[in-house]
Design a protein around this motif. Sequence first.
Motif, PDB file in Angstrom:
ATOM      1  N   LEU A   1      -3.870   1.815  -2.694  1.00 38.17           N
ATOM      2  CA  LEU A   1      -5.082   2.046  -1.888  1.00 38.17           C
ATOM      3  C   LEU A   1      -4.904   3.309  -1.157  1.00 38.17           C
ATOM      4  O   LEU A   1      -6.011   3.994  -0.803  1.00 38.17           O
ATOM      5  N   ILE A   2      -3.588   3.654  -0.636  1.00 34.66           N
ATOM      6  CA  ILE A   2      -3.403   4.931   0.072  1.00 34.66           C
ATOM      7  C   ILE A   2      -3.710   6.226  -0.821  1.00 34.66           C
ATOM      8  O   ILE A   2      -4.326   7.141  -0.328  1.00 34.66           O
ATOM      9  N   TRP A   3      -3.354   6.065  -1.920  1.00 33.10           N
ATOM     10  CA  TRP A   3      -3.495   7.092  -2.807  1.00 33.10           C
ATOM     11  C   TRP A   3      -5.108   7.297  -3.097  1.00 33.10           C
ATOM     12  O   TRP A   3      -5.496   8.536  -3.347  1.00 33.10           O
TER      13      TRP A   3
ATOM     14  N   THR B   1       3.400  -0.816  -4.718  1.00 31.31           N
ATOM     15  CA  THR B   1       2.297  -1.880  -4.020  1.00 31.31           C
ATOM     16  C   THR B   1       0.886  -1.565  -3.892  1.00 31.31           C
ATOM     17  O   THR B   1       0.709  -0.484  -4.117  1.00 31.31           O
ATOM     18  N   LEU B   2       0.377  -2.597  -3.810  1.00 31.18           N
ATOM     19  CA  LEU B   2      -1.407  -2.447  -3.619  1.00 31.18           C
ATOM     20  C   LEU B   2      -1.492  -1.443  -2.495  1.00 31.18           C
ATOM     21  O   LEU B   2      -2.393  -0.696  -2.545  1.00 31.18           O
ATOM     22  N   GLU B   3      -0.845  -1.671  -1.549  1.00 32.25           N
ATOM     23  CA  GLU B   3      -0.922  -0.718  -0.267  1.00 32.25           C
ATOM     24  C   GLU B   3      -0.964   0.741  -0.778  1.00 32.25           C
ATOM     25  O   GLU B   3      -1.735   1.471  -0.320  1.00 32.25           O
ATOM     26  N   THR B   4       0.179   1.094  -1.356  1.00 35.83           N
ATOM     27  CA  THR B   4       0.448   2.439  -1.920  1.00 35.83           C
ATOM     28  C   THR B   4      -0.726   3.135  -2.680  1.00 35.83           C
ATOM     29  O   THR B   4      -1.164   3.955  -2.617  1.00 35.83           O
TER      30      THR B   4
END
Length: 87
Positions: free
Chosen positions: A7-9, A2-5
């Motif tokens: 961004l976290i990376w 996902t986009l959230e993953t």
Amino acid sequence: MTLETILIWAVIGLIAGWLASAVVGGGYGVLGDIVIGIVGAFIGGFLFRELGVGAPFGGLAGTIFVAFIGAIVLLLLLRLVHRAQRT
């Protein structure tokens, strides 16, 4: 993924890469710090697993710490390669 993953990376990579650059030296910019931090996360994870140790603390801070150690190793290796090419 996902986009959230992603961004976290990117955030983990940026923090770890920036910290490692501050300790070891080198100016690779924001994108370079992100790449160094992400590659450092893989290197750090491999090193910690092979040494049989875990991160000293859990959660996001532990992940950043492992990536930071890996990024330091990566930057030191890059420095060695760069010096070897000069001579």
